[in-house]
Each structure stands twice: as structure tokens, then as C-alpha cells.
Design a protein around this motif. Structure first.
Motif, short mmCIF file in Angstrom:
data_model
loop_
_atom_site.label_atom_id
_atom_site.label_comp_id
_atom_site.label_asym_id
_atom_site.label_seq_id
_atom_site.Cartn_x
_atom_site.Cartn_y
_atom_site.Cartn_z
N TYR A 24 99.75 64.02 -69.49
CA TYR A 24 98.56 63.50 -70.18
C TYR A 24 97.73 64.65 -70.76
CZ TYR A 24 93.99 61.34 -70.86
OH TYR A 24 92.80 60.93 -71.40
N ILE A 25 97.52 65.71 -69.95
CA ILE A 25 96.73 66.84 -70.43
C ILE A 25 97.46 67.59 -71.53
CG2 ILE A 25 95.76 69.08 -69.75
CD1 ILE A 25 95.21 67.89 -67.00
N ASP A 26 98.79 67.74 -71.34
CA ASP A 26 99.65 68.38 -72.34
C ASP A 26 99.17 69.78 -72.69
OD1 ASP A 26 101.84 68.55 -74.00
OD2 ASP A 26 100.83 67.66 -75.73
N ALA A 27 98.89 70.57 -71.64
CA ALA A 27 98.49 71.97 -71.84
C ALA A 27 99.15 72.78 -70.74
CB ALA A 27 96.98 72.12 -71.79
N MET A 28 100.33 73.32 -71.02
CA MET A 28 101.16 73.97 -70.01
C MET A 28 100.47 75.17 -69.37
SD MET A 28 104.09 72.47 -69.52
CE MET A 28 105.14 73.77 -68.90
N TYR A 29 99.60 75.86 -70.11
CA TYR A 29 98.96 77.04 -69.56
C TYR A 29 97.83 76.67 -68.59
CZ TYR A 29 95.37 76.11 -73.10
OH TYR A 29 94.39 75.53 -73.88
N ILE A 30 97.37 75.40 -68.64
CA ILE A 30 96.34 74.93 -67.72
C ILE A 30 96.95 74.23 -66.52
CG2 ILE A 30 94.37 73.36 -67.43
CD1 ILE A 30 93.68 73.83 -70.33
N ALA A 36 108.45 71.47 -65.17
CA ALA A 36 108.38 72.76 -65.88
C ALA A 36 108.41 73.92 -64.89
CB ALA A 36 107.12 72.82 -66.73
N ILE A 37 107.76 73.75 -63.76
CA ILE A 37 107.75 74.80 -62.73
C ILE A 37 109.15 74.99 -62.15
CG2 ILE A 37 106.84 75.46 -60.47
CD1 ILE A 37 104.30 73.88 -61.22
N LEU A 38 109.84 73.89 -61.89
CA LEU A 38 111.21 73.98 -61.37
C LEU A 38 112.14 74.64 -62.39
CD1 LEU A 38 111.61 70.50 -59.62
CD2 LEU A 38 111.31 72.74 -58.54
N GLU A 39 111.95 74.32 -63.66
CA GLU A 39 112.74 74.97 -64.71
C GLU A 39 112.48 76.47 -64.75
OE1 GLU A 39 111.81 72.99 -68.33
OE2 GLU A 39 112.79 71.11 -67.77
N LYS A 40 111.21 76.86 -64.56
CA LYS A 40 110.86 78.28 -64.56
C LYS A 40 111.49 78.99 -63.36
CE LYS A 40 108.47 80.12 -66.99
NZ LYS A 40 108.68 80.97 -68.19
N THR A 208 98.62 87.01 -66.89
CA THR A 208 98.24 87.81 -68.06
C THR A 208 98.99 87.38 -69.31
OG1 THR A 208 99.92 89.49 -67.53
CG2 THR A 208 97.72 89.78 -66.59
N GLN A 209 100.13 86.70 -69.12
CA GLN A 209 100.91 86.19 -70.25
C GLN A 209 100.60 84.73 -70.56
OE1 GLN A 209 105.08 86.98 -69.46
NE2 GLN A 209 104.66 89.09 -68.82
N MET A 210 99.60 84.17 -69.87
CA MET A 210 99.20 82.76 -70.05
C MET A 210 100.38 81.82 -69.83
SD MET A 210 95.99 82.91 -70.64
CE MET A 210 95.55 81.31 -71.32
N ASP A 211 101.22 82.17 -68.86
CA ASP A 211 102.39 81.35 -68.52
C ASP A 211 102.07 80.54 -67.27
OD1 ASP A 211 104.83 80.26 -67.78
OD2 ASP A 211 105.99 82.06 -68.23
N GLY A 212 101.61 79.29 -67.48
CA GLY A 212 101.18 78.47 -66.36
C GLY A 212 102.30 78.18 -65.38
N ALA A 213 103.47 77.85 -65.88
CA ALA A 213 104.61 77.57 -65.00
C ALA A 213 105.00 78.82 -64.22
CB ALA A 213 105.79 77.05 -65.81
#
Length: 247
Positions: A24-30, A36-40, A208-213
Motif C-alpha cells: 500500500y505504501i509502495d516505498a521500498m526505502y521506507i 523483498a527482504i527475503l529476495e535481498k 547510506t545507499q537508501m536500500d530498505g530491504a
């Protein structure tokens, strides 16, 4: 499996709500989604599990071992002598009032970015519950039981080994189960403030890379590591403190 059924259901419900909220939020960096975390984690599994996880576990285990020795020694000393108890107990309490984020940079200044600055942070966080719980366990024995043993000619060593030591074991394992998550947190915080490897360091680098996952991935691994360590302690407790299950 029945033992964990309720926990599994609650966890699945939690992750389903998280997944829906992230979509719903659709903002991966937040707020990255669990998928997405499991994929990372899968994408970076080699560096996470072969480089950073061992570095964090080494700090955690060394810190715990030192905390166990220090905590048990302090607890026994305070139990043996009331004078030692009056001298040490306030100091033990005061050590928990100093913010770790204030001490960690000082330890890094003194010991550099090597492992010992981070181990000291972990020890400072974890020795307190071990000390206090073991001390309370040693004091939990009934006075009339001690008097009966003395009547039968038991020495102080006999009273400690046959009465106080067994009574303190449940307290000791409870303390360890509190200390394990704290040790993981301490290791991660110390790595966050200054390190060259470790899951805390990796999380900071991803931030620092704004990578939320990438930020959440080490957190998930740390949580799983803490759960596994606590479960190992549960197994050991059930095998060592058998008499408690029979009461």
C-alpha cells in the motif's frame, strides 16, 4: 510442531499485514515488504552468511562467555559476603545507567575497530541480568534447608554444591535467555558505531545507499539467530534441570 502452532499463526498473520501495508505504501526505502527482504537475503546470501554473520556471532559468543564468567563470579562473591554485596551491588546497577551509544565510541577509541571494543559493549549489556538472576537464585534457598544440612555436619561448600547451586540453575538459564537477545543487540549496535564487518555494519552501509530491504535483511538474520540460540538454551535447560519438570 504443536508447541509452535500458535506462534507460527501469529507470525504468518503479522507478515501478511506487513506485506499488505508495504504494498500500500509502495516505498521500498521506507518499508520494504517481507518478500523483498527475503529476495535481498537470497541475493546477498554469500556475503551475509559467510562474512557478516560469522563476525557478529563471534562477538556475541565471546561477549556471552565473558559475561557468564563475570556474572557468576560476582553473584557468588555477593552471596558469600554481605560486605562484598553492599560494595558491588550499587556498582552493578550503575553500569546499566550509562548509555551504550556513549560508551561504544570510547571503547573504539581505546581498542580500535577490532573485535574487543565490540565484545566489551556486549559484555556491558549482558553481564547484568546474569549477575542479578544468579545472585537471586543463590538466595532463593530456604533457610530451614540450610539449617538441616548444617545439623548433619555439612560444610559451606556442601551447602553451596548440594543446595544453592542446584537452586540457582533455573535462574541461570532464565538469565541466559535474556542475555542472548541482548548480546545480539549489543554486537549489532557496536558494529553500527564502528566496524569493518558484521551484520550491524552491513545494515548501516545499506542505509547510506537508501536500500530498505538491505537494512532489514541483517535484522531478520539477527532475529533468527537469537531465536535459534534461545531454543538451544531451552533444550539444554530441559536436559540439565530435569528435576524442575518433575515437580
Amino acid at each position: 510442531m504443536k508447541r509452535y502452532r500458535s506462534s507460527i499463526i501469529v507470525a504468518l498473520l503479522f507478515f501478511a499485514i506487513w506485506q499488505a501495508l508495504a504494498m500500500y505504501i509502495d516505498a521500498m526505502y521506507i518499508l520494504p515488504s517481507p518478500t523483498a527482504i527475503l529476495e535481498k537475503i537470497w541475493e546477498l546470501k554469500d556475503i551475509l552468511f559467510l562474512v557478516h554473520l560469522p563476525a557478529t556471532l563471534l562477538i556475541t559468543i565471546e561477549g556471552l562467555l565473558i559475561s557468564i564468567v563475570l556474572g557468576v563470579v560476582l553473584a557468588v562473591a555477593m552471596n558469600i559476603s554481605e560486605r562484598i554485596q553492599r560494595a558491588l551491588y550499587p556498582i552493578v546497577i550503575v553500569t546499566q545507567t550509562v548509555p551504550i551509544t556513549a560508551l561504544a565510541p570510547i571503547f573504539i577509541l581505546w581498542f580500535g575497530y577490532g573485535i574487543w571494543s565490540k565484545v566489551l559493549v556486549t559484555v556491558l549489556i549482558t553481564f547484568f541480568p546474569i549477575t542479578i538472576n544468579v545472585y537471586d537464585g543463590l538466595r532463593s534457598t530456604r533457610k530451614d534447608m540450610e539449617e538441616i544440612l548444617i545439623t548433619y555436619g555439612a560444610s559451606k561448600k556442601d551447602i553451596f554444591m548440594k543446595l544453592k547451586f542446584p537452586a540457582s540453575l533455573p535462574y541461570f538459564f532464565s538469565a541466559l535467555k535474556m542475555a542472548v537477545p541482548l548480546s545480539v543487540v549489543g554486537a549489532a549496535v557496536s558494529e553500527w558505531l564502528g566496524a569493518e564487518a558484521g551484520l550491524g555494519y552491513f545494515s548501516k552501509r545499506m542505509m547510506t545507499q537508501m536500500d530498505g530491504a538491505g537494512v532489514f535483511a541483517p535484522i531478520v538474520i539477527l532475529s533468527l539467530a537469537a531465536l535459534i540460540l534461545v531454543e538451544i538454551l531451552n533444550v539444554l535447560e530441559n536436559k540439565i534441570v530435569k528435576w524442575r519438570n518433575e515437580v
